[in-house]
Structures are given as C-alpha cells and as structure tokens.
Design an enzyme around this catalytic site. Structure first.
Site, PDB file in Angstrom:
ATOM      1  N   TYR A  53      38.529 -26.699  14.821  1.00  0.00           N
ATOM      2  CA  TYR A  53      38.632 -28.161  14.790  1.00  0.00           C
ATOM      3  C   TYR A  53      37.243 -28.802  14.810  1.00  0.00           C
ATOM      4  CZ  TYR A  53      43.500 -27.118  16.041  1.00  0.00           C
ATOM      5  OH  TYR A  53      44.777 -26.613  16.078  1.00  0.00           O
ATOM      6  N   HIS A 111      44.525 -17.793  15.745  1.00  0.00           N
ATOM      7  CA  HIS A 111      44.976 -19.047  15.107  1.00  0.00           C
ATOM      8  C   HIS A 111      46.079 -18.802  14.068  1.00  0.00           C
ATOM      9  CE1 HIS A 111      43.360 -23.370  14.412  1.00  0.00           C
ATOM     10  NE2 HIS A 111      44.639 -23.327  14.196  1.00  0.00           N
TER      11      HIS A 111
END
Ligand code: NAP
Length: 277
Positions: A53, A111
C-alpha cells in the site's frame, strides 16, 4: 466492540481499519493519521496494512498513528508474493517493522499466492515468529484448494486467518471456503466490504437502509458481520464514516431483511472461484 477468536484463543476485534489507498503519493498524511486515531479511539483496534500500500507509505502512516499506543493495537501487515521467499519474507518483514516503528507485527499475511513454494514462505514465517518479529501468520486471497494444500503441510495448521474479498455482491466464499475455515476455527477477514464504495448505490441496500433509518454502508457491514467467524476491515478516511461503521455493529438484520438481500444478491449454488480486488 465484538470479538472473534484466533485458533490459539487470542481475541481480535470483529471490526478493524483498512488502509489501502492511504499513504499513496499526494495523500494527506495528517488527515489519514487523524482518521486512524479516531477509529482506534472508537475501539477499532485492528489495523490492516501491507508493504504494497502506497509502496510502504501506508505502513509509515500506521507507524505514526500507533506511536505511543502500540500495545492497544492488533497490527496486520502483508508480504508481497514475489518477496515471500525464505530470505525475502524475513527481509520484507524487517523493512515493514522499520516503517511501522515497532518490533512486532501481530498477524503477517502472504498477500496472495505467487510462484514461491508455500513451504518456503511458511519457513520464513516460522523463523520470524521464533524471532518474535511476528506473533501469528496467515494468508490472503487463498481459495479452498490453496487452503487445503496449506493445511496438508506440517506447519500449515498454524495459519491463523485468511483475508478474502467478501461483501453482498461477492458471496462465492459462502459455498465452500467459509464453511471450511469455520470448521478449522479460522476467522475469515473480509476485505472490501463496501466493494470500495461501489455497492453503496445498489437499490436493495439503499431501500433497506431507508426503511431502517441507517445507511447502505451500515447495512453492508452488518450483513458481512451477520455470521460467526467473519470479521471485516472497511477503509474509511472520514470520521463520520468511521462512526457509522462502528454503529453497524449494533444493527441486526431480520430474517425477512436477509431474504430481501438474498433476492438482490443471490447466494452461490455452486463453486465460484475466489475473486480478488
Ligand atoms: P472498502 O472498505 O470496501 O471501501 C472503502 C471506501 O468506502 C472508501 O472510499 C471509503 O471512503 C468508503 N466508506 C467507508 N465507510 C463508509 C461509509 N460509512 N459510508 C460511505 N462510504 C464509506 O474497500 P477497500 O479499501 O478495498 O477494503 C478495505 C480494506 O481491506 C483495505 O483498505 C485493505 O486494508 C484491505 N484489502 C485487502 C486486499 C487483499 O488483497 N488482501 C484487497 C483489498 C483491500 P472514505 O475513505 O472517504 O471514508
């Protein structure tokens, strides 16, 4: 706050704070830190972030947010699949810890599944846990076949959670993945409960929200949290959104209301491959 239990008995909040799209270049750091602090103040003490992010920018903002109150926060971060090798995951975690200004991540997730063998990634997670750098590890975007492969590995049973896309418009997991996670006592962490805002204008949600005197977002969050073993991490950068999202914990949908939502967003009748955002 409502709580869920990890397989080892540790309690985690059912409603946490997402951070995707926070910390990108040009985003307003002080406003984001203020929003996250507001969420923590409301008891949403689980923060979900990732090295991906904002290229580490979100982790840096989270680090500033939790400074001085690390012990009150359950911190979740994620390693990118291309970094999830035996050595790479350890390095990536150390970089995340630096950005987060902490010595430990409470739950460290892969992830999504890439090309690195799962055994390598798990080896790295075990090393990190033994060194005290992570407390639990888990996965994200794993469909049932991936979970079964993981559970078949010697250390696979230590997986603490699977973070997946789940909202009224994305119900595929109800067919097989969610029941399997539940059977194993693994909480499912639902991401994008509002489909990044795109769900909010849907007629069925809007009509029900109007009848109940709440908002579409609250209906969607209450719907996601309606069943055992599911927690969620909506992202909200505005204090008013955070207040609303918290209030959704008190919203109980009746069987008639759930049937109305089933008609608009039908439950799966067969296997649907897990979708990713
Ligand atoms: P989301 O939570 O479904 O939606 C976020 C959007 O909804 C933002 O635009 C936010 O606006 C808005 N919103 C929040 N509360 C609202 C409310 N009460 N009323 C109206 N609008 C509201 O989407 P998401 O960010 O994709 O998902 C949540 C978190 O899950 C992410 O931040 C990330 O931490 C995680 N995630 C993980 C994966 C993965 O692959 N593991 C993928 C996607 C997301 P404001 O920001 O303006 O308040």
């Amino acid at each position: 706050m409502r709580y869920l239990t990890l397989p080892d008995g540790e309690r985690i909040p059912a409603l946490g704070l997402g951070t995707w799209m926070m910390g990108e270049q040009g985003s307003r750091g002080p406003d984001i830190i203020a929003a996250l602090c507001h969420g923590l103040g409301l008891g949403m003490s689980l923060i979900d972030t990732a090295e991906m992010y904002g290229n580490g920018g979100a982790e840096e903002l989270v680090g500033k947010t939790i400074a001085g109150r690390r012990d009150q926060v359950f911190l979740v971060s994620k390693v990118l699949p291309q970094n999830a090798t035996r050595k790479g995951a350890v390095l990536a975690c150390e970089k995340s810890l630096k950005r987060l200004h902490t010595d430990r991540i409470d739950l460290y997730l892969l992830h999504w599944r890439g090309n690195v063998p799962l055994t390598e990634t798990i080896e790295a997670f075990v090393t990190l846990r033994q060194a005290g750098k992570i407390r639990h590890w888990g996965v994200s975007n794993f469909d049932l076949a991936d979970m079964e492969e993981l559970w078949a590995l010697p250390e696979g049973k230590e997986c603490a959670s699977n973070q997946v896309l789940y909202n009224p418009g994305r119900r595929g997991v109800e067919f097989d993945l969610l029941p399997a996670l539940r059977k194993r006592g693994l909480p499912m962490m639902a991401y994008s409960p509002l489909e990044q805002g795109r769900l909010l204008g849907k007629k069925a949600l809007k009509e029900l929200a109007q009848q109940r005197g709440v908002t579409s977002a609250q209906i969607a969050i209450a719907w996601v949290l309606r069943q055992d073993g599911v927690m969620t991490i909506p992202k909200a950068a505005r204090a008013s959104h955070l207040d609303e999202n918290l209030a959704a914990l008190d919203l109980k949908l009746s069987s008639e209301e759930l049937a109305l939502l089933d008609a608009a967003f039908p439950p799966p009748r067969k296997k649907i491959a897990l979708a990713l955002l």
